[in-house]
Design a protein around this motif. Structure first.
Motif, PDB file in Angstrom:
ATOM      1  N   PRO A 275      -2.129   0.837 -13.177  1.00  0.00           N
ATOM      2  CA  PRO A 275      -1.426  -0.646 -13.128  1.00  0.00           C
ATOM      3  C   PRO A 275      -0.098  -0.157 -12.197  1.00  0.00           C
ATOM      4  CG  PRO A 275      -1.217   0.347 -15.209  1.00  0.00           C
ATOM      5  CD  PRO A 275      -2.222   0.997 -14.477  1.00  0.00           C
ATOM      6  N   GLY A 276       0.689  -1.231 -11.689  1.00  0.00           N
ATOM      7  CA  GLY A 276       1.733  -1.070 -11.142  1.00  0.00           C
ATOM      8  C   GLY A 276       1.931  -0.387  -9.868  1.00  0.00           C
ATOM      9  N   GLY A 277       0.961  -0.311  -8.972  1.00  0.00           N
ATOM     10  CA  GLY A 277       0.713   0.439  -7.873  1.00  0.00           C
ATOM     11  C   GLY A 277      -0.439   1.554  -7.543  1.00  0.00           C
ATOM     12  N   ALA A 278      -0.588   2.218  -8.360  1.00  0.00           N
ATOM     13  CA  ALA A 278      -1.632   2.988  -8.283  1.00  0.00           C
ATOM     14  C   ALA A 278      -3.022   2.534  -7.764  1.00  0.00           C
ATOM     15  CB  ALA A 278      -2.150   4.085  -9.627  1.00  0.00           C
ATOM     16  N   ARG A 279      -3.441   3.242  -7.013  1.00  0.00           N
ATOM     17  CA  ARG A 279      -4.922   2.785  -6.218  1.00  0.00           C
ATOM     18  C   ARG A 279      -5.848   3.822  -5.819  1.00  0.00           C
ATOM     19  NH1 ARG A 279      -4.897   3.545  -0.676  1.00  0.00           N
ATOM     20  NH2 ARG A 279      -2.918   4.571   0.176  1.00  0.00           N
ATOM     21  N   VAL A 280      -7.114   3.532  -5.583  1.00  0.00           N
ATOM     22  CA  VAL A 280      -8.181   4.378  -5.355  1.00  0.00           C
ATOM     23  C   VAL A 280      -7.840   4.601  -3.851  1.00  0.00           C
ATOM     24  CG1 VAL A 280     -10.655   4.645  -5.028  1.00  0.00           C
ATOM     25  CG2 VAL A 280      -9.795   3.509  -7.092  1.00  0.00           C
ATOM     26  N   GLU A 281      -8.205   5.839  -3.415  1.00  0.00           N
ATOM     27  CA  GLU A 281      -7.901   6.181  -1.850  1.00  0.00           C
ATOM     28  C   GLU A 281      -8.957   4.847  -0.987  1.00  0.00           C
ATOM     29  OE1 GLU A 281      -4.963   8.439  -2.620  1.00  0.00           O
ATOM     30  OE2 GLU A 281      -5.773   8.012  -0.586  1.00  0.00           O
ATOM     31  N   ALA A 282      -8.435   4.783  -0.068  1.00  0.00           N
ATOM     32  CA  ALA A 282      -9.083   3.844   0.822  1.00  0.00           C
ATOM     33  C   ALA A 282     -10.136   4.445   1.562  1.00  0.00           C
ATOM     34  CB  ALA A 282      -8.051   2.896   1.623  1.00  0.00           C
ATOM     35  N   GLN A 283     -10.164   5.610   1.612  1.00  0.00           N
ATOM     36  CA  GLN A 283     -11.007   6.188   2.600  1.00  0.00           C
ATOM     37  C   GLN A 283     -12.502   6.366   2.063  1.00  0.00           C
ATOM     38  OE1 GLN A 283      -8.090   7.270   1.967  1.00  0.00           O
ATOM     39  NE2 GLN A 283      -6.847   7.539   3.906  1.00  0.00           N
ATOM     40  N   SER A 284     -12.700   6.421   0.901  1.00  0.00           N
ATOM     41  CA  SER A 284     -14.012   6.356   0.252  1.00  0.00           C
ATOM     42  C   SER A 284     -13.885   5.483  -1.327  1.00  0.00           C
ATOM     43  CB  SER A 284     -13.975   7.876  -0.219  1.00  0.00           C
ATOM     44  OG  SER A 284     -13.172   8.213  -1.315  1.00  0.00           O
ATOM     45  N   ASN A 285     -15.164   5.721  -1.965  1.00  0.00           N
ATOM     46  CA  ASN A 285     -15.229   5.159  -3.076  1.00  0.00           C
ATOM     47  C   ASN A 285     -14.900   6.013  -4.430  1.00  0.00           C
ATOM     48  OD1 ASN A 285     -15.968   2.595  -1.591  1.00  0.00           O
ATOM     49  ND2 ASN A 285     -18.093   3.348  -1.633  1.00  0.00           N
ATOM     50  N   ALA A 286     -14.231   7.113  -3.977  1.00  0.00           N
ATOM     51  CA  ALA A 286     -14.046   7.978  -5.218  1.00  0.00           C
ATOM     52  C   ALA A 286     -13.140   7.552  -6.022  1.00  0.00           C
ATOM     53  CB  ALA A 286     -13.512   9.309  -4.544  1.00  0.00           C
ATOM     54  N   VAL A 287     -13.112   8.013  -7.194  1.00  0.00           N
ATOM     55  CA  VAL A 287     -12.192   7.429  -8.472  1.00  0.00           C
ATOM     56  C   VAL A 287     -11.100   8.477  -8.626  1.00  0.00           C
ATOM     57  CG1 VAL A 287     -14.024   5.997  -9.572  1.00  0.00           C
ATOM     58  CG2 VAL A 287     -13.808   8.672 -10.136  1.00  0.00           C
ATOM     59  N   THR A 288     -10.874   9.224  -7.419  1.00  0.00           N
ATOM     60  CA  THR A 288      -9.536  10.156  -7.920  1.00  0.00           C
ATOM     61  C   THR A 288      -8.313   9.379  -7.154  1.00  0.00           C
ATOM     62  OG1 THR A 288     -10.912  12.070  -8.060  1.00  0.00           O
ATOM     63  CG2 THR A 288      -8.479  12.425  -7.323  1.00  0.00           C
ATOM     64  N   THR A 289      -7.246   9.046  -8.010  1.00  0.00           N
ATOM     65  CA  THR A 289      -6.098   8.536  -7.009  1.00  0.00           C
ATOM     66  C   THR A 289      -5.169   9.540  -6.952  1.00  0.00           C
ATOM     67  OG1 THR A 289      -5.063   7.918  -9.159  1.00  0.00           O
ATOM     68  CG2 THR A 289      -6.444   6.308  -8.385  1.00  0.00           C
ATOM     69  N   GLY A 290      -4.111   9.227  -6.121  1.00  0.00           N
ATOM     70  CA  GLY A 290      -3.061  10.136  -5.729  1.00  0.00           C
ATOM     71  C   GLY A 290      -2.119  10.731  -6.948  1.00  0.00           C
TER      72      GLY A 290
ATOM     73  N   ALA B  91       0.906  -1.170   0.057  1.00  0.00           N
ATOM     74  CA  ALA B  91       0.036   0.024   0.165  1.00  0.00           C
ATOM     75  C   ALA B  91       0.769   1.272   0.088  1.00  0.00           C
ATOM     76  CB  ALA B  91      -0.917  -0.013   1.230  1.00  0.00           C
ATOM     77  N   GLU B  92       1.866   1.190   0.910  1.00  0.00           N
ATOM     78  CA  GLU B  92       2.930   2.284   1.094  1.00  0.00           C
ATOM     79  C   GLU B  92       3.476   2.490  -0.520  1.00  0.00           C
ATOM     80  OE1 GLU B  92       6.653   4.280   3.272  1.00  0.00           O
ATOM     81  OE2 GLU B  92       5.826   2.135   3.657  1.00  0.00           O
ATOM     82  N   PHE B  93       4.083   1.456  -1.079  1.00  0.00           N
ATOM     83  CA  PHE B  93       4.780   1.553  -2.235  1.00  0.00           C
ATOM     84  C   PHE B  93       3.884   2.401  -3.317  1.00  0.00           C
ATOM     85  CE2 PHE B  93       5.822  -0.586  -6.380  1.00  0.00           C
ATOM     86  CZ  PHE B  93       7.348  -0.092  -6.340  1.00  0.00           C
ATOM     87  N   GLY B  94       2.569   1.704  -3.390  1.00  0.00           N
ATOM     88  CA  GLY B  94       1.739   2.307  -4.580  1.00  0.00           C
ATOM     89  C   GLY B  94       1.224   3.581  -4.307  1.00  0.00           C
ATOM     90  N   THR B  95       1.140   3.997  -3.106  1.00  0.00           N
ATOM     91  CA  THR B  95       0.812   5.422  -2.728  1.00  0.00           C
ATOM     92  C   THR B  95       1.936   6.321  -3.102  1.00  0.00           C
ATOM     93  OG1 THR B  95      -0.677   4.879  -1.072  1.00  0.00           O
ATOM     94  CG2 THR B  95       0.106   7.191  -0.774  1.00  0.00           C
ATOM     95  N   ARG B  96       3.210   5.966  -2.622  1.00  0.00           N
ATOM     96  CA  ARG B  96       4.390   6.840  -3.047  1.00  0.00           C
ATOM     97  C   ARG B  96       4.805   6.871  -4.493  1.00  0.00           C
ATOM     98  NH1 ARG B  96       8.794   6.215   1.436  1.00  0.00           N
ATOM     99  NH2 ARG B  96      10.097   6.507  -0.174  1.00  0.00           N
ATOM    100  N   ARG B  97       4.739   5.931  -5.187  1.00  0.00           N
ATOM    101  CA  ARG B  97       4.937   5.982  -6.563  1.00  0.00           C
ATOM    102  C   ARG B  97       3.817   6.869  -7.443  1.00  0.00           C
ATOM    103  NH1 ARG B  97       3.403   2.091 -10.600  1.00  0.00           N
ATOM    104  NH2 ARG B  97       5.667   2.171 -11.399  1.00  0.00           N
ATOM    105  N   THR B  98       2.508   6.358  -6.958  1.00  0.00           N
ATOM    106  CA  THR B  98       1.776   7.325  -7.765  1.00  0.00           C
ATOM    107  C   THR B  98       1.880   8.864  -7.481  1.00  0.00           C
ATOM    108  OG1 THR B  98       0.039   5.285  -7.593  1.00  0.00           O
ATOM    109  CG2 THR B  98      -0.951   7.768  -8.057  1.00  0.00           C
ATOM    110  N   HIS B  99       2.117   9.260  -6.240  1.00  0.00           N
ATOM    111  CA  HIS B  99       2.314  10.599  -5.855  1.00  0.00           C
ATOM    112  C   HIS B  99       3.540  10.949  -6.767  1.00  0.00           C
ATOM    113  CE1 HIS B  99       4.241  13.901  -3.433  1.00  0.00           C
ATOM    114  NE2 HIS B  99       3.027  14.234  -3.542  1.00  0.00           N
ATOM    115  N   ASP B 100       4.849  10.167  -6.733  1.00  0.00           N
ATOM    116  CA  ASP B 100       5.989  10.825  -7.509  1.00  0.00           C
ATOM    117  C   ASP B 100       5.832  10.983  -9.018  1.00  0.00           C
ATOM    118  OD1 ASP B 100       7.372  11.024  -5.047  1.00  0.00           O
ATOM    119  OD2 ASP B 100       8.466   9.235  -4.930  1.00  0.00           O
TER     120      ASP B 100
END
Length: 262
Positions: A88-103, A67-76
Motif C-alpha cells: 500500500p501507499g506506493g509499492a508496486r510490482v516491477e513493470a518489466q515482468s509478472n514477478a511478485v518481487t517489489t523494489g 510511478a516514480e514516487f512509488g518506486t522511490r519510497r519502496t526503495h527507501d
C-alpha cells in the motif's frame, strides 16, 4: 543515495524571537504528509496541546510521477526486496515482468542519509536540539520500525501510522528478536496507530497492516523494557487513508505534550 531528496523545513513559531534549541520531528513522504502535519501542529500548538517543534520533511519531489514516487519510497523504506503483491501507499510490482518481487533495499542507506548526513548538515544552520522524532505512514511505518529496531539510538520518539511491519519476510520481527537477546531496555517513546477498516479490506488484510502492528506491539510489551513508552491505537471505522490524521493527532499529543501552564 540513488537520487536527490527534497527537504522541507518548518520552524516553530517562537524561533525568530528566541535563542533556544528545539526538538526535531523528521517526516517521511514529505510531499504528501508535510502540509497535513504542519497544519495540525499549528492548530495543536495554538490550543496548547503540543510543544513547539522544528519539523523537517524529506521525500520525493512533489512533481514526481506516481510511478516514480512509488518506486522511490519502496526503495527507501524497505531494507530488502519484498515479496507478495504491491504494498500500500506506493509499492508496486516491477513493470518489466509478472514477478511478485517489489523494489526495496535502500532503507539502511536512507536512514544513514537522515542521521549521518542531513542531520549534522542542518545542525550547522539551525538550532536543532538533541531530541529527534520520526514519522512514517504505511511503508514509511515499516521504515519507522526499521529505524527503531536497527538503530534505536538515532531517534527518541517514533510515530507509525498503518505500519506495514511484516514486509521483507518478517525482517523486523527478526530484528526485534535479535535486539531482545542482547538488550534489557529500549529507551524510546513509540506510538502505533491503524484503522479498524484495514482489517476488512481484503488487500490491506493480505499485507497484514493491523496484524503486524498488533503482533509487534504485543512482543514489545512482553519484553517489559523499563524505558519503553508504547501506545497502540486501532481507530473505529477508519481506513488506511483516514487513520493517518487520527494517528498524527493523538500521536503528537501523546509524544510531545505541551508543558507550559495553560
Amino acid at each position: 543515495m540513488p537520487w536527490p531528496h527534497e527537504v522541507h523545513i518548518a520552524l516553530p513559531p517562537s524561533y525568530e524571537h528566541s535563542d533556544s534549541s528545539y526538538p526535531v520531528l523528521w517526516v517521511t513522504d514529505a510531499s504528501l504528509t508535510f502540509p497535513l502535519i504542519i497544519g495540525l501542529m499549528n492548530w495543536l500548538h495554538t490550543v496548547q496541546e503540543v510543544a513547539e517543534l522544528m519539523v523537517i520533511g524529506v521525500g520525493a519531489p512533489a512533481e514526481s510521477s506516481p510511478a516514480e514516487f512509488g518506486t522511490r519510497r519502496t526503495h527507501d523504506f524497505y531494507p530488502m526486496p519484498k515479496r507478495g503483491s504491491a504494498g500500500p501507499g506506493g509499492a508496486r510490482v516491477e513493470a518489466q515482468s509478472n514477478a511478485v518481487t517489489t523494489g526495496g533495499g535502500g532503507a539502511e542507506a536512507f536512514l544513514s542519509f537522515l542521521v549521518d548526513e542531513l542531520r549534522p548538515r542542518l545542525a550547522t544552520e539551525l538550532r536543532c536540539g538533541d531530541d529527534h522524532g520520526l514519522v512514517g505512514f504505511s511503508g514509511g511505518g515499516h521504515f519507522v520500525g526499521f529505524a527503531l529496531l536497527s538503530r534505536p539510538a538515532a531517534f527518541d520518539r517514533y510515530v507509525a501510522s498503518s505500519p506495514a511491519l511484516s514486509g521483507c519476510e518478517d525482517l523486523l520481527f527478526n530484528l526485534e528478536a535479535d535486539y531482545a537477546m542482547t538488550h534489557d531496555d529500549l529507551p524510546a517513546k513509540v506510538f502505533l496507530g491503524a484503522g479498524e477498516a484495514e482489517i476488512t479490506d481484503p488487500y490491506l488484510a493480505a499485507v497484514d497492516i493491523v496484524g503486524s502492528m498488533t503482533r509487534m506491539s504485543q512482543l514489545l510489551r512482553l519484553r517489559n523494557y523499563p524505558s519503553l513508552e508504547l501506545t497502540t491505537r486501532l481507530y473505529p471505522r477508519q481506513t488506511h487513508g483516514s487513520a493517518l490524521s487520527y494517528t498524527l493527532n493523538e500521536g503528537l499529543r501523546t509524544l510531545y505534550p505541551h508543558t507550559a501552564p495553560v
